[in-house]
Design an enzyme around this catalytic site. Sequence first.
Site, PDB file in Angstrom:
ATOM      1  N   GLU A 174      -9.204   0.272  -1.156  1.00 12.62           N
ATOM      2  CA  GLU A 174      -8.792   1.244  -2.167  1.00 12.62           C
ATOM      3  C   GLU A 174      -9.509   0.956  -3.475  1.00 12.62           C
ATOM      4  OE1 GLU A 174      -4.715   3.332  -3.150  1.00 12.62           O
ATOM      5  OE2 GLU A 174      -4.700   1.356  -4.060  1.00 12.62           O
ATOM      6  N   ASP A 183      -2.148   1.728 -11.791  1.00  9.30           N
ATOM      7  CA  ASP A 183      -2.136   1.094 -10.477  1.00  9.30           C
ATOM      8  C   ASP A 183      -3.062  -0.122 -10.450  1.00  9.30           C
ATOM      9  OD1 ASP A 183      -1.315   0.851  -7.856  1.00  9.30           O
ATOM     10  OD2 ASP A 183      -2.578   2.455  -7.080  1.00  9.30           O
ATOM     11  N   HIS A 184      -3.311  -0.642  -9.249  1.00 11.49           N
ATOM     12  CA  HIS A 184      -4.075  -1.876  -9.011  1.00 11.49           C
ATOM     13  C   HIS A 184      -5.176  -2.155 -10.048  1.00 11.49           C
ATOM     14  CE1 HIS A 184      -2.582  -2.650  -4.869  1.00 11.49           C
ATOM     15  NE2 HIS A 184      -2.365  -1.351  -4.901  1.00 11.49           N
ATOM     16  N   HIS A 206      -3.708  -0.340   2.935  1.00  7.09           N
ATOM     17  CA  HIS A 206      -3.998   0.937   2.291  1.00  7.09           C
ATOM     18  C   HIS A 206      -4.592   1.906   3.308  1.00  7.09           C
ATOM     19  CE1 HIS A 206      -4.278  -1.413  -1.682  1.00  7.09           C
ATOM     20  NE2 HIS A 206      -3.230  -0.623  -1.749  1.00  7.09           N
ATOM     21  N   GLY A 207      -4.245   3.171   3.152  1.00 10.99           N
ATOM     22  CA  GLY A 207      -4.784   4.186   4.056  1.00 10.99           C
ATOM     23  C   GLY A 207      -3.833   4.461   5.209  1.00 10.99           C
ATOM     24  N   ASP A 224      -0.450   7.489  -1.791  1.00 12.63           N
ATOM     25  CA  ASP A 224      -1.730   8.041  -2.230  1.00 12.63           C
ATOM     26  C   ASP A 224      -2.405   8.808  -1.095  1.00 12.63           C
ATOM     27  OD1 ASP A 224      -3.977   8.647  -3.700  1.00 12.63           O
ATOM     28  OD2 ASP A 224      -4.862   6.659  -3.598  1.00 12.63           O
ATOM     29  N   THR A 225      -2.657   8.122   0.012  1.00 13.52           N
ATOM     30  CA  THR A 225      -3.395   8.748   1.104  1.00 13.52           C
ATOM     31  C   THR A 225      -2.688   9.998   1.628  1.00 13.52           C
ATOM     32  OG1 THR A 225      -4.180   6.547   1.724  1.00 13.52           O
ATOM     33  CG2 THR A 225      -4.500   8.306   3.322  1.00 13.52           C
ATOM     34  N   GLU A 261       0.915  -8.394  -7.961  1.00  4.19           N
ATOM     35  CA  GLU A 261       0.815  -8.522  -6.503  1.00  4.19           C
ATOM     36  C   GLU A 261       0.472  -9.948  -6.133  1.00  4.19           C
ATOM     37  OE1 GLU A 261      -1.489  -6.523  -2.644  1.00  4.19           O
ATOM     38  OE2 GLU A 261      -1.339  -5.447  -4.550  1.00  4.19           O
ATOM     39  N   GLY A 286       2.125   2.393   1.564  1.00  6.07           N
ATOM     40  CA  GLY A 286       3.245   3.091   2.177  1.00  6.07           C
ATOM     41  C   GLY A 286       2.862   4.284   3.029  1.00  6.07           C
ATOM     42  N   SER A 287       1.660   4.833   2.823  1.00  2.00           N
ATOM     43  CA  SER A 287       1.245   6.010   3.592  1.00  2.00           C
ATOM     44  C   SER A 287       1.176   5.676   5.079  1.00  2.00           C
ATOM     45  CB  SER A 287      -0.122   6.504   3.109  1.00  2.00           C
ATOM     46  OG  SER A 287      -0.036   7.027   1.801  1.00  2.00           O
ATOM     47  N   HIS A 327       3.490  -1.473  -1.273  1.00  2.00           N
ATOM     48  CA  HIS A 327       2.174  -0.845  -1.300  1.00  2.00           C
ATOM     49  C   HIS A 327       1.770  -0.468   0.117  1.00  2.00           C
ATOM     50  CE1 HIS A 327       0.863  -2.786  -5.387  1.00  2.00           C
ATOM     51  NE2 HIS A 327       1.894  -1.968  -5.479  1.00  2.00           N
ATOM     52  N   ASN A 336       4.401   2.993  -3.326  1.00  2.00           N
ATOM     53  CA  ASN A 336       3.163   3.694  -3.644  1.00  2.00           C
ATOM     54  C   ASN A 336       2.785   4.695  -2.555  1.00  2.00           C
ATOM     55  OD1 ASN A 336       3.098   1.996  -5.810  1.00  2.00           O
ATOM     56  ND2 ASN A 336       1.044   1.208  -5.428  1.00  2.00           N
TER      57      ASN A 336
END
Length: 417
Positions: free
Chosen positions: A196, A123-124, A240-241, A303-304, A188, A281-282, A279, A301
Amino acid sequence: HNDNTNNNQQKYLFLTMAALNELVPSGVITGDDVTTLFEHARANGYAIPAVNCTSSSTANACLEAARKAKSPVIIQVSNGGGVFLTGKGVNHPDSAAVGSVALAMHVRSVAKYYGIPVVLHSDHCAKKLLPWFDGMLNADEEFFAKYGEPLFSSHMLDLSEESDEENIGICVEYFKRMAPMKIWLEMEIGITGGEEDGVNNEDIDPEKLYTSPEQVFAVYEALSKIGDMFSVAAAFGNVHGVYKPGNVKLSPERLGMHQEYAKKMLNSPLPKPIFLVMHGGSGSTDEEIKTAVVNGVVKMNIDTDTQWAYWDGLRAFEKEKHDFLQGQIGNPTGADKPNKKFYDPRVWVRKAEEAMTARVMVSCEKLLCKGTYEIKEDEEVHAQLGTLKASPSPVMLVAAGAIVGSAATMLMKILTK
């Protein structure tokens, strides 16, 4: 040009009719198989969940979800995840790369047994984390030299904090190193908000959260000169998050503008000529995810949401069995009753896995990849830790040398007559 156009059209039409399991094998896939997977996703309007994993347990949860959903899956590791996998008790500059390779080896050991295609991804990687990227590429090159394929399927460079010129320039140099091994590159351009893995963009200029079609096409022009195994994470307000509804303004319809611009500039017969990635996506709504996929997103993606699911499975178990988890001996059924079957890590870790598996399956449904891969139950399975390149046996080499020697002697005799 017309031949290429016709070929692309025919291939696109073929992919819309072909079953994925007839095109791509199960287990960890690399090279052309990765390209075929993403082409199939693009042609058939689905995307693949890419889940950050920090242990063999979380990786297994993803694999289980993909098997149950009959779907391909992307297992990815972050820099921080790699450090955690090596062990937080170790403080070494190579910890991130070592841990990332360890996860890759675990997934390669078991992936084939789940019967679905698996993309191994990192990832990143911001500019300051490039030594980690180099460490993984070194492992790829070593694996490739022995076995003819890279260790990982793909890697991501996230240089969106740099100028576009520097971002694209560094990506070009790394892509030149990756292309001979047929490693997919994700990059990106435009910035994903939030925080993140130590990269904090919470106070970024909101305008930078939206990438322009011209920026995306500049990436395509630069990378396509080297190869076609690349995708672009274009920002459309992503963060993110997870945040309260209304606090984040996503505009996935902008992705369609990137495709239309590229199609016009390339005179492409493909409706969506660029592979796009989502990215942050949560927490996204079903409609936002659907719009992103319709506009050519082939990877999203997560994650959260999966972090929460893993914890929530454990939380629920502890709540239900609380009185059995307060000591090794003694519980509501008796003061001398043992509690080992409750505090054994295989019990409560499994509860976390089950919850995470269920959440990844939800993503498979939302991304429309559920049911895209028919599992072959009678398939021969094995670890994918590398098969040495076939090389001629010493006997064959000696025999070949004798033949060449004899031929040379005969030629000399003829020439001297």
